[in-house]
Design a protein around this motif. Structure first.
Motif, PDB file in Angstrom:
ATOM      1  N   PRO A 155       0.799  -1.234   0.000  1.00  0.00           N
ATOM      2  CA  PRO A 155       0.000   0.000   0.000  1.00  0.00           C
ATOM      3  C   PRO A 155       0.828   1.278   0.000  1.00  0.00           C
ATOM      4  CG  PRO A 155      -0.940  -1.598   1.525  1.00  0.00           C
ATOM      5  CD  PRO A 155       0.385  -2.161   1.074  1.00  0.00           C
ATOM      6  N   LEU A 156       1.952   1.307   0.723  1.00  0.00           N
ATOM      7  CA  LEU A 156       2.759   2.525   0.759  1.00  0.00           C
ATOM      8  C   LEU A 156       3.301   2.861  -0.626  1.00  0.00           C
ATOM      9  CD1 LEU A 156       4.878   2.471   4.060  1.00  0.00           C
ATOM     10  CD2 LEU A 156       3.280   4.242   3.310  1.00  0.00           C
ATOM     11  N   ALA A 157       3.807   1.853  -1.325  1.00  0.00           N
ATOM     12  CA  ALA A 157       4.333   2.087  -2.671  1.00  0.00           C
ATOM     13  C   ALA A 157       3.208   2.544  -3.602  1.00  0.00           C
ATOM     14  CB  ALA A 157       4.998   0.823  -3.205  1.00  0.00           C
ATOM     15  N   LYS A 158       2.036   1.945  -3.460  1.00  0.00           N
ATOM     16  CA  LYS A 158       0.891   2.347  -4.295  1.00  0.00           C
ATOM     17  C   LYS A 158       0.513   3.793  -4.006  1.00  0.00           C
ATOM     18  CE  LYS A 158      -3.170   0.620  -3.375  1.00  0.00           C
ATOM     19  NZ  LYS A 158      -4.303  -0.349  -3.294  1.00  0.00           N
ATOM     20  N   LYS A 159       0.513   4.176  -2.751  1.00  0.00           N
ATOM     21  CA  LYS A 159       0.170   5.546  -2.372  1.00  0.00           C
ATOM     22  C   LYS A 159       1.145   6.537  -3.007  1.00  0.00           C
ATOM     23  CE  LYS A 159      -0.479   8.536   1.677  1.00  0.00           C
ATOM     24  NZ  LYS A 159      -0.428   8.592   3.172  1.00  0.00           N
ATOM     25  N   GLY A 160       2.429   6.216  -2.966  1.00  0.00           N
ATOM     26  CA  GLY A 160       3.423   7.103  -3.557  1.00  0.00           C
ATOM     27  C   GLY A 160       3.276   7.198  -5.062  1.00  0.00           C
ATOM     28  N   CYS A 161       2.983   6.075  -5.701  1.00  0.00           N
ATOM     29  CA  CYS A 161       2.791   6.059  -7.148  1.00  0.00           C
ATOM     30  C   CYS A 161       1.579   6.897  -7.534  1.00  0.00           C
ATOM     31  CB  CYS A 161       2.628   4.616  -7.616  1.00  0.00           C
ATOM     32  SG  CYS A 161       2.498   4.409  -9.413  1.00  0.00           S
ATOM     33  N   LEU A 162       0.486   6.784  -6.782  1.00  0.00           N
ATOM     34  CA  LEU A 162      -0.727   7.543  -7.085  1.00  0.00           C
ATOM     35  C   LEU A 162      -0.528   9.042  -6.883  1.00  0.00           C
ATOM     36  CD1 LEU A 162      -3.432   5.165  -5.568  1.00  0.00           C
ATOM     37  CD2 LEU A 162      -3.039   5.654  -7.999  1.00  0.00           C
ATOM     38  N   TRP A 163       0.422   9.428  -6.022  1.00  0.00           N
ATOM     39  CA  TRP A 163       0.763  10.852  -5.857  1.00  0.00           C
ATOM     40  C   TRP A 163       1.192  11.449  -7.190  1.00  0.00           C
ATOM     41  CZ3 TRP A 163       5.426  13.221  -6.910  1.00  0.00           C
ATOM     42  CH2 TRP A 163       5.611  14.524  -6.422  1.00  0.00           C
ATOM     43  N   LEU A 164       1.907  10.663  -7.992  1.00  0.00           N
ATOM     44  CA  LEU A 164       2.363  11.145  -9.292  1.00  0.00           C
ATOM     45  C   LEU A 164       1.176  11.448 -10.205  1.00  0.00           C
ATOM     46  CD1 LEU A 164       4.934  11.659 -11.021  1.00  0.00           C
ATOM     47  CD2 LEU A 164       4.713   9.319 -11.860  1.00  0.00           C
ATOM     48  N   ALA A 165       0.111  10.691 -10.055  1.00  0.00           N
ATOM     49  CA  ALA A 165      -1.088  10.918 -10.870  1.00  0.00           C
ATOM     50  C   ALA A 165      -1.940  12.043 -10.306  1.00  0.00           C
ATOM     51  CB  ALA A 165      -1.920   9.632 -10.933  1.00  0.00           C
ATOM     52  N   ASP A 166      -2.070  12.085  -8.994  1.00  0.00           N
ATOM     53  CA  ASP A 166      -3.001  13.037  -8.365  1.00  0.00           C
ATOM     54  C   ASP A 166      -2.379  14.415  -8.156  1.00  0.00           C
ATOM     55  OD1 ASP A 166      -5.067  11.141  -8.238  1.00  0.00           O
ATOM     56  OD2 ASP A 166      -4.290  10.331  -6.363  1.00  0.00           O
TER      57      ASP A 166
END
Length: 231
Positions: free
Chosen positions: A213-224
């Motif tokens: 989940p932490l890696a996913k959260k960081g990746c989604l920051w790039l989109a959001d």
């Protein structure tokens, strides 16, 4: 709330307030640009310089002498070193970066920098880069990369591309984490030719980092927050 004096790439921060971290600018510097990467390697500054590193179970390491997973060892980046938006401040985020070797004649390890986005891209200007205009990214250098230019910061963001050294296979196996350079977003733009890079990036983040989940959260920051803007 006073902050520790930090050497900043575009400004020097001497004081911040508790309301949305208003920054008092002490001096101005030159323009630069950002790139992105995430290779899971042990941060350069974790070698006897106080930066954090983690083992393959994502436990904080107490020794700085353990070899990096990118060099056959077991020491890696800690997945909580991801970019994140500041609560209550929609136009401000924090992140860790790879930076050039020296700023103002001193090592950049542990130094803090403020990046204010102009809306212009380094290579081309797109609706995504324009959407970044006015946003501020406060970063700390935890990796020295002598391939990084003096006016460049490599933002550590999951799915940002492994570059020359890929330690992420030990965590994600054969999962698709995008193009070697530029990661999931570059694959969306350059390979898939996605008409909606934001949706493509979000789908890639969800799939690649479903188990972490932490890696996913960081990746989604790039989109959001970062608007799926390319370099």
């Amino acid at each position: 709330m006073k902050a520790i004096l930090c050497l900043i790439g575009l400004v020097i921060i001497s004081e911040v307030s508790t309301q949305c971290l208003t920054i008092k600018v002490k001096s101005q510097s030159k323009q630069g640009y950002t790139s992105r990467y995430w290779n899971c390697c042990k941060p350069h500054c974790a070698w006897r310089r106080g930066a954090s590193s983690c083992d393959l179970n994502q436990r904080r390491e107490t020794s700085h002498d353990i070899n990096s997973i990118c060099g056959g060892g077991t020491s890696s980046v800690c997945f909580d070193q991801i970019p994140f938006q500041v609560d209550g401040c929609p136009d401000m985020s924090f992140a860790f970066v790879a930076s050039s070797g020296h700023y103002a004649g001193v090592s950049s390890c542990g130094k803090c920098f403020q990046i204010t986005f102009t809306g212009e891209g380094q290579w081309k200007t797109t609706p995504q880069t324009q959407a970044l205009k006015g946003k501020k990214l406060i970063v700390m250098s935890n990796t020295i990369d002598y391939d990084v230019k003096a006016d460049q910061f490599g933002v550590m963001v999951p799915g940002g591309g492994v570059g020359l050294y890929n330690g992420c296979g030990k965590y994600f196996g054969d999962s698709n984490i995008g193009s070697q350079y530029g990661g999931i977003l570059s694959e969306c733009i350059e390979v898939k030719k996605a008409s909606d890079p934001v949706s493509c990036l979000k789908q890639g983040c969800q799939k690649a980092f479903a188990r972490i989940p932490l890696a996913k959260k960081g990746c989604l920051w790039l989109a959001d927050w970062f608007e799926a803007a390319d370099d």
